[in-house]
Design a protein around this motif. Structure first.
Motif, PDB file in Angstrom:
ATOM      1  N   UNK A   1       6.924   0.331   3.867  1.00  0.00           N
ATOM      2  CA  UNK A   1       5.673   0.295   4.611  1.00  0.00           C
ATOM      3  C   UNK A   1       5.260  -1.170   4.726  1.00  0.00           C
ATOM      4  N   UNK A   2       5.136  -1.670   5.946  1.00  0.00           N
ATOM      5  CA  UNK A   2       4.724  -3.052   6.172  1.00  0.00           C
ATOM      6  C   UNK A   2       3.276  -3.083   6.631  1.00  0.00           C
ATOM      7  N   UNK A   3       2.467  -3.816   5.923  1.00  0.00           N
ATOM      8  CA  UNK A   3       1.022  -3.861   6.191  1.00  0.00           C
ATOM      9  C   UNK A   3       0.728  -4.870   7.300  1.00  0.00           C
ATOM     10  N   UNK A   4       0.488  -4.342   8.495  1.00  0.00           N
ATOM     11  CA  UNK A   4       0.307  -5.186   9.678  1.00  0.00           C
ATOM     12  C   UNK A   4      -1.027  -4.960  10.373  1.00  0.00           C
ATOM     13  N   UNK A   5      -1.900  -4.145   9.793  1.00  0.00           N
ATOM     14  CA  UNK A   5      -3.130  -3.746  10.477  1.00  0.00           C
ATOM     15  C   UNK A   5      -4.354  -4.346   9.798  1.00  0.00           C
ATOM     16  N   UNK A   6      -4.795  -5.486  10.301  1.00  0.00           N
ATOM     17  CA  UNK A   6      -5.934  -6.180   9.707  1.00  0.00           C
ATOM     18  C   UNK A   6      -7.259  -5.488  10.022  1.00  0.00           C
ATOM     19  N   UNK A   7      -7.292  -4.640  11.025  1.00  0.00           N
ATOM     20  CA  UNK A   7      -8.534  -3.969  11.414  1.00  0.00           C
ATOM     21  C   UNK A   7      -8.767  -2.699  10.594  1.00  0.00           C
ATOM     22  N   UNK A   8      -7.773  -1.838  10.515  1.00  0.00           N
ATOM     23  CA  UNK A   8      -7.951  -0.563   9.814  1.00  0.00           C
ATOM     24  C   UNK A   8      -7.617  -0.668   8.334  1.00  0.00           C
ATOM     25  N   UNK A   9      -6.833  -1.704   7.963  1.00  0.00           N
ATOM     26  CA  UNK A   9      -6.461  -1.870   6.564  1.00  0.00           C
ATOM     27  C   UNK A   9      -6.410  -3.360   6.262  1.00  0.00           C
ATOM     28  N   UNK A  10      -5.229  -3.905   5.968  1.00  0.00           N
ATOM     29  CA  UNK A  10      -5.050  -5.344   5.752  1.00  0.00           C
ATOM     30  C   UNK A  10      -3.703  -5.752   6.344  1.00  0.00           C
ATOM     31  N   UNK A  11      -3.565  -7.006   6.696  1.00  0.00           N
ATOM     32  CA  UNK A  11      -2.296  -7.530   7.198  1.00  0.00           C
ATOM     33  C   UNK A  11      -1.762  -8.536   6.182  1.00  0.00           C
ATOM     34  N   UNK A  12      -0.610  -8.241   5.597  1.00  0.00           N
ATOM     35  CA  UNK A  12      -0.019  -9.134   4.597  1.00  0.00           C
ATOM     36  C   UNK A  12       1.434  -8.742   4.380  1.00  0.00           C
ATOM     37  N   UNK A  13       2.255  -9.696   4.030  1.00  0.00           N
ATOM     38  CA  UNK A  13       3.628  -9.395   3.615  1.00  0.00           C
ATOM     39  C   UNK A  13       4.219 -10.548   2.817  1.00  0.00           C
ATOM     40  N   UNK A  14       4.866 -11.524   3.469  1.00  0.00           N
ATOM     41  CA  UNK A  14       5.657 -12.532   2.762  1.00  0.00           C
ATOM     42  C   UNK A  14       4.835 -13.455   1.859  1.00  0.00           C
ATOM     43  N   UNK A  15       3.622 -13.785   2.261  1.00  0.00           N
ATOM     44  CA  UNK A  15       2.857 -14.781   1.514  1.00  0.00           C
ATOM     45  C   UNK A  15       1.825 -14.190   0.566  1.00  0.00           C
ATOM     46  N   UNK A  16       1.762 -12.884   0.489  1.00  0.00           N
ATOM     47  CA  UNK A  16       0.722 -12.239  -0.307  1.00  0.00           C
ATOM     48  C   UNK A  16       1.008 -12.331  -1.804  1.00  0.00           C
ATOM     49  N   UNK A  17      -0.053 -12.506  -2.594  1.00  0.00           N
ATOM     50  CA  UNK A  17       0.086 -12.477  -4.056  1.00  0.00           C
ATOM     51  C   UNK A  17       0.065 -11.043  -4.575  1.00  0.00           C
TER      52      UNK A  17
END
Length: 333
Positions: free
Chosen positions: A284-300
Motif C-alpha cells: 500500500x503506497x500512501x499517495x493521498x494527502x487530502x484523504x489521508x497522508x502522502x509519504x513514502x521514501x523520505x518518511x520517518x
C-alpha cells in the motif's frame, strides 16, 4: 398457492441463490471501494486462479494463508504509530505515581508536551516508554486498559476513534479472501497483546491469528489465583527480518499472499513470494494527502523505499491510494 406457482417461486429462488454464489465466487462487487484498475484486477485474478478447481494454480484451502501488516496497511499510522500514542497517554495517567519522571527523560519531555524532544533518543527512548507503560500489571488488566483507551481516545486530525481509522478497501480484501477459503493473519511490528484486544471486532481476525512484537510474562499465584504478570523485558520483535520468523513460529505454513506498506514488511513479502507457484505480494503506497497522508521514501514513519524498488523488480502489486481507492475510511461521506 398452486403447485405451478410454488415451482416457479422455487425456481426463481434457486436462480437468485445461484447468481449470488456466482457473483461472490467471481469477486463481483467484492471490492466496491476499489477503482477498476491494475491493483484491483491483480487481487481478483489471483484469488480466482488459486480457487478454481482444475486450475494449474489451484491451492487447497489449508494452504490459503494471507498475512497483513497492521500499521499503515490495515489502519493509519500518522502522525505516529497509534500504540505509541497509547503509551504517551499511559505516561500521563501514571505520572502521579512517579514523581521522579519530572526530571527523568524521556518522561520529563512527554509530561511537558514536548513529544519531539522525548523521542529524540530514538528507538531506545521509544522502547523505554513502551516497556514502562506496558508492564507491571496482569495480562487481563492490560487488556482492559487497552479496551478503555480504544473506546475513548480519538485521532488528533480526524477526531475519530483510532479503531475507526481503518482502511475500508483493506477490510473488503480481508472479507473477500475469507469468503474464498483464505485464513487471514496479522503480522505486525506492533504489540501482539495490544492488537489482540480489538483485532476480532475491527478486522474479523481472532486473537490467535495475530502475530506481533511481545514482552515477557511471568506466571504467578496471587491469593490462590493463577495470573500472568507482564514484565518490562522484550521477548520478540516482529519487524523486518523478524516477521518471517514470527510467521513461521506461529503459523507453521508459508503464506501465499502478503500485504504491507513499508520497508519493515519487505522481508515478509520476499519470503512469501520467493517459492515457485502462485504467490501474491502487495504494498500500500500512501499517495493521498487530502484523504489521508502522502509519504513514502523520505518518511520517518512507514518509510517505503527499498520495498518500492523491490516491488518494481519483482512485479509485485503497488496500490496507489489516491488513484486506486474510491474511499479510504468508512466514515468518509
Amino acid at each position: 398457492m398452486t403447485y405451478s406457482v410454488r415451482i416457479a417461486k422455487h425456481y426463481l429462488l434457486s436462480v437468485f441463490i445461484l447468481l449470488v454464489a456466482t457473483c461472490t465466487a467471481q469477486g463481483a462487487d467484492a471490492l466496491p471501494s476499489w477503482n477498476e484498475g491494475k491493483a484491483k484486477q491483480a487481487i481478483v485474478s489471483f484469488v480466482e486462479r488459486v480457487t478454481a478447481q482444475g486450475s494449474a494454480d489451484f491451492v487447497p484451502v489449508p494452504e490459503r494463508i494471507a498475512v497483513f501488516d497492521n500499521d499503515g496497511t490495515l489502519w493509519a499510522e500518522q502522525p505516529m504509530y497509534f500504540q505509541l500514542l497509547f503509551a504517551v497517554d499511559r505516561v500521563k495517567a501514571l505520572a502521579p505515581q512517579h514523581p521522579e519522571w519530572a526530571s527523568q527523560e524521556p518522561f520529563a519531555s512527554l509530561l511537558k508536551g514536548n513529544l519531539k524532544e522525548a523521542l529524540a533518543g530514538g528507538e531506545p527512548a521509544i522502547m523505554q516508554i513502551v516497556m514502562t507503560t506496558h508492564s507491571g500489571m496482569t495480562t487481563e488488566e492490560f487488556d482492559q486498559i487497552v479496551r478503555d483507551w480504544t473506546s475513548s481516545a480519538k485521532h488528533p486530525k480526524t477526531g475519530q476513534l483510532y479503531t475507526r481509522m481503518v482502511y475500508q478497501p483493506m477490510l473488503e480484501v480481508l472479507t473477500y479472501l475469507r469468503a474464498n477459503g483464505f485464513k487471514t493473519f496479522i503480522a505486525s511490528g506492533g504489540g501482539i497483546d495490544f492488537m489482540r484486544v480489538f483485532s476480532e471486532e475491527v478486522y474479523g481476525i481472532p486473537p490467535e491469528q495475530v502475530i506481533g512484537s511481545s514482552g515477557k510474562a511471568k506466571f504467578e499465584m496471587r491469593d490462590g489465583t493463577p495470573l500472568l504478570m507482564r514484565l518490562a523485558e522484550i521477548n520478540f520483535i516482529d519487524d523486518k527480518a523478524g516477521k518471517p520468523v514470527g510467521i513461521h513460529q506461529h503459523i507453521g505454513r508459508r503464506p501465499i499472499a502478503a500485504f504491507g506498506n513499508s520497508d519493515g514488511d519487505l522481508q515478509m513479502l520476499q519470503w512469501t513470494c520467493s517459492p515457485p507457484g502462485p504467490r501474491f505480494c502487495l504494498f500500500v503506497r500512501h499517495t493521498d494527502a487530502d484523504r489521508e497522508w502522502a509519504y513514502d521514501r523520505a518518511s520517518s514513519i512507514g518509510r517505503l523505499d527499498k520495498g518500492l524498488d523491490e516491488a518494481g523488480i519483482m512485479n509485485w502489486t503497488v496500490v496507489d491510494m489516491k488513484n486506486d481507492w474510491t474511499k479510504v475510511f468508512a466514515f468518509e461521506r
